[in-house]
Design an enzyme around this catalytic site. Structure first.
Site, PDB file in Angstrom:
ATOM      1  N   GLU A 164      -1.251   3.903  -6.583  1.00 34.63           N
ATOM      2  CA  GLU A 164       0.046   4.760  -6.485  1.00 34.63           C
ATOM      3  C   GLU A 164       1.371   3.809  -6.939  1.00 34.63           C
ATOM      4  O   GLU A 164       2.067   3.789  -5.885  1.00 34.63           O
ATOM      5  CB  GLU A 164       0.200   5.699  -5.339  1.00 34.63           C
ATOM      6  CG  GLU A 164      -1.166   6.367  -5.072  1.00 34.63           C
ATOM      7  CD  GLU A 164      -1.225   7.094  -3.618  1.00 34.63           C
ATOM      8  OE1 GLU A 164      -0.107   7.286  -3.059  1.00 34.63           O
ATOM      9  OE2 GLU A 164      -2.152   7.579  -3.237  1.00 34.63           O
TER      10      GLU A 164
ATOM     11  N   GLU B 120      -5.567   6.698   3.921  1.00 32.14           N
ATOM     12  CA  GLU B 120      -4.382   6.355   4.980  1.00 32.14           C
ATOM     13  C   GLU B 120      -5.102   6.694   6.423  1.00 32.14           C
ATOM     14  O   GLU B 120      -4.420   7.189   7.199  1.00 32.14           O
ATOM     15  CB  GLU B 120      -3.232   7.165   4.517  1.00 32.14           C
ATOM     16  CG  GLU B 120      -2.549   7.170   3.348  1.00 32.14           C
ATOM     17  CD  GLU B 120      -1.330   7.925   3.049  1.00 32.14           C
ATOM     18  OE1 GLU B 120      -1.195   8.847   3.949  1.00 32.14           O
ATOM     19  OE2 GLU B 120      -0.785   7.913   2.136  1.00 32.14           O
TER      20      GLU B 120
ATOM     21  N   SER C  97      29.942 -17.187 -36.733  1.00 30.34           N
ATOM     22  CA  SER C  97      29.915 -15.827 -36.405  1.00 30.34           C
ATOM     23  C   SER C  97      31.019 -15.074 -36.878  1.00 30.34           C
ATOM     24  O   SER C  97      31.340 -14.864 -38.191  1.00 30.34           O
ATOM     25  CB  SER C  97      29.610 -15.591 -34.591  1.00 30.34           C
ATOM     26  OG  SER C  97      29.227 -14.551 -34.458  1.00 30.34           O
TER      27      SER C  97
END
Ligand code: XIL
Length: 733
Positions: free
Chosen positions: A282, A163, A636
């Site tokens: 990350e 960073e 069904s």
């Protein structure tokens, strides 16, 4: 027999709503290979760990199964491991390294030089006065050498500098009280003391200590245009000057809305110009709109999240991993930042990871793992046309010749639009806002042919798609789409043949205390006068098929999406059947609640059907009477009703049909003479073995039974249209 009907009910209901399986018993999304195995031809899969992760057996089991790369979440950071001059905290750092050594897992060394969690003592002398950069370098070198030498046997890559670049959105900044154009570099103590030379030094020290490890520059928000370019420029400058930077780490603190694939690819492609190793170091996907360095931690007790948020997360994980796989030539590792939501540095209520707060795998895990490598390369053919079920003048939804479906929804201020139709086990197709502010998206692959219900979920609310017509299913009017089928002619309108008609019959039902509705198909010849046996003109009488819909549907389902009338007209015109009447009534299915499955007996519908509906039909229409002129069939849950009622009342119906609705066993019927024909069918994606075995055993026991397995379909209407087409040809013979 009771037990068999019950198991039948369970099976049928499981197929009515696949999600019920999830309600009934928890699904184990971790069943299957580990992520590391699924990705063995692409990149290693890592996880950042804390102390508990490597000591609790349940958690170590997850690590060992899923991951082949480990990062210490905090234990190796300079401020943790080397908090004062000469003071080293190797305890936890060693435990993590030893855990990895013992289990043959390689590590990413995170991190050697960072502005945060840093060994700030390096900047000052004993009196607290700032030191010269040469002193700082000496200390940094000693630090890096000590850490690297202690762990390099188990480490394959180091986040050497973390960073160092500035964030987007700051064209100007204050330096020593003056406003100046913003520096591309983060104004850290390191930078203020050394300029960007500290970056070069850190990499040089690392290389001295570990001549073979992969040396990474790691940062967040690499997908932001400005930051991407700043990182690119810095790394290029360093490499051009001979600084040993091997790769770039893209942290990957993203969210369920961001980044778009294009934006992510832009960064990967840009970095590819200067490095051939990228690690996604990350990864986590917040369930809100923050990303990168914007942090709103959401800790405390875990609060449940709305299901659509889970869908968005699954989809985002799927999209990102698809991009990672595409760039596996440079992406060598993808590491999740933490093991579970419980561990997440963002707090449990960001729900960012594939394991939840109880270390249970989420569907995200399954979706990341069970990717379809063929689908990665699939591009739909651009021959999309409006879906035949669209409302007049509506261009969308569209379907192409391969069965892909494409959607377009105008909802300018919405944050998310999900179409409930999709593939790959996800909760649907997540649309993306295009340049014009319109939401569009295409299914990941071809849909099964035939009719599908669907709806839109816009910011969690359920809506119909205004582009298409509505069809009654799931106890509500839902949007519908029709994917072309190879055999679609059998249910297509034909202009050159006579057409029957469908009448709506309303009748009072004493048993339910309500008016009830049935739709009655009458063949084209119905009511015509023909010469009878004795030469007199008379009207023909017809046998009747009572045809039931499934759970969530009603009396409109067979005539509309089932296309029963069109199928009958075509069969009659082609001389494949002698005309008969089809009665399609509401089967009282929809008050049935989950959890009451064992109590479903179809007794109410039996009363309505036999005591009320049949008398009305036989009074109002030209019907032939008696069981050999009556058939009962259903799909069904309508199949469940058919089975229960025909077995209890064999004197009423002589032809029986179960369409994705279970099976009969010979010992349930007991007498081949009580039924002239039994039909059983389902899609090949349902339970074809069950149907085949049942039909075989019925035949062996002397029944006239026929089965149909519908090719390429599941528990949907194309299966049942095909069943009706087939079954109708054997009724009333
Ligand atoms: C985080 C840890 O997860 C937290 O426990 C800690 O409090 C702060 O740092 N970028 C990085 C990681 O490179 O080291 C950070 O880890 C998250 C952001």
């Amino acid at each position: 027999m009771k037990k068999r009907i019950f198991t039948g009910l369970v099976l049928v209901c499981l197929s009515i709503l696949p999600t019920m399986a999830q309600w009934g018993r928890p699904v184990d999304y971790s069943a299957g290979p580990g992520l590391k195995d699924a990705y063995k031809n692409y990149f290693t899969i890592g996880v950042a760990v804390n102390k508990t992760n490597i000591s609790d057996p349940a958690q170590t089991a997850i690590i060992k199964k899923q991951f082949n790369s480990v990062t210490a979440e905090n234990a190796w950071k300079p401020g943790e491991i080397h908090p004062k001059e000469g003071v080293w905290n190797f305890g936890l750092a060693d435990s993590i390294a030893n855990f990895c050594r013992e289990n043959g897992i390689k590590m990413r060394g995170h991190c050697l030089c960072w502005h945060s969690q840093f060994a700030d003592w390096m900047f000052t002398d004993k009196k607290g006065k700032p030191v010269k950069k040469e002193v700082f370098y000496e200390r940094l070198r000693e630090h890096i050498h000590t850490v690297v030498n202690r762990y390099k046997d188990v480490v394959y890559a180091w986040d050497v500098v973390n960073e160092a670049m500035a964030d987007d959105g700051r064209p100007f900044e204050f330096v020593d009280g003056k406003m100046v154009p913003a520096s591309p570099y983060r104004q850290s103590r390191h930078f203020k003391l050394c300029g960007d030379e500290f970056i070069a030094k850190a990499f040089e020290f690392a290389r001295e200590a570990d001549p073979t490890g992969v040396l990474i520059y790691n940062d967040y928000s690499c997908v932001d245009n400005g930051k991407r370019e700043r990182i690119y420029t810095m790394v290029k400058k360093m490499k051009d000057a001979g600084v040993p930077i091997d790769g770039i780490g893209m942290q990957g603190h993203y969210n369920i809305y961001f980044p778009e694939e294009e934006q992510l690819e832009k960064a990967i492609n840009r970095f590819k110009e200067i490095v051939n190793i990228i690690h996604i170091t990350e990864l986590d996907l917040r369930t809100n709109t923050e990303s990168g360095g914007q942090l709103r931690f959401s800790r405390g007790e875990a609060k449940p999240q709305a299901p659509y948020i889970g869908t968005l997360q699954e989809d985002q994980y799927a999209r990102l991993f698809k991009v990672f796989r595409k760039h596996a030539d440079v992406i060598k590792n993808v590491t999740f930042w933490n093991l579970s939501d419980k561990d997440s540095w963002l707090g449990v209520n960001n729900h960012p990871l594939p394991f939840d707060e109880n270390f249970k795998a989420k569907r995200s895990l399954q979706i990341i793992r069970d990717f379809d490598a063929a689908a990665d390369k699939r591009v739909p053919k651009e021959d999309f046309v409006p879906n035949p079920m669209n409302q007049p003048g509506q261009e969308y939804p569209q379907v192409n010749s391969e069965g892909f479906a494409r959607f377009r929804v105008e909802a300018p201020d919405a944050k998310s639009v999900i179409v409930s139709l999709g593939l790959g086990g996800r909760g649907g197709t997540v649309l993306r806002k295009d340049k014009d502010g319109v939401w569009t998206g295409t299914t990941e692959g071809p849909m099964d042919p035939g009719f599908h219900y669907y709806h839109l979920t816009i910011d969690g609310g359920v809506f119909n798609d205004p582009g298409t017509h509505n069809y009654f299913g799931s106890c509500r009017w839902e949007s519908g789409i029709e994917i072309p089928a190879p055999d679609q002619d059998f249910y297509a309108w034909r202009k050159d043949i006579p057409h029957g008609n469908i009448q709506q019959v309303n009748f009072w039902s004493e048993s339910t205390g309500k008016m009830q509705t049935a739709n009655v198909y009458l063949p084209p010849c119905y009511g015509k006068l023909v010469k009878g046996k004795n030469g007199k003109l008379e009207q023909t009488r017809y046998p009747v098929l009572y045809l039931q819909h499934g759970w969530g549907e009603n009396e409109t389902s067979w005539p509309v999406q089932g296309k029963a009338g069109i199928i009958m007209d075509n069969l009659i015109a082609d001389g494949k059947i002698k005309p008969f009447i089809v009665v399609m009534a509401y089967g009282l299915t929809n008050d049935f609640k989950f959890g009451t499955i064992g109590k479903f007996t179809a007794e109410e519908f039996e009363k309505l059907l036999i005591d009320e509906l049949i008398p009305v039909v036989e009074k109002q229409f030209l019907t032939k009477e008696g069981k050999w002129n009556r058939a009962l069939a259903g799909l069904s849950m309508g199949g469940m009703e058919t089975k229960l009622i025909t077995l209890r009342r064999p004197e009423v119906f002589g032809y029986w049909g179960l369409l994705s609705g279970g099976q009969y066993a010979p010992d349930e019927i007991k007498d081949p003479k009580i039924v002239k024909y039994i039909f059983e069918g389902c899609g090949d994606k349902e339970n074809p073995d069950g149907i085949n075995k049942s039909v075989e055993s019925l035949k062996a026991a002397g029944y006239n039974a026929e089965g149909l397995i519908s090719e390429g379909t599941a528990h949907e209407f194309l299966t049942w249209r095909r069943c009706l087409y087939q079954m109708a040809q054997s009724l009333f013979k």
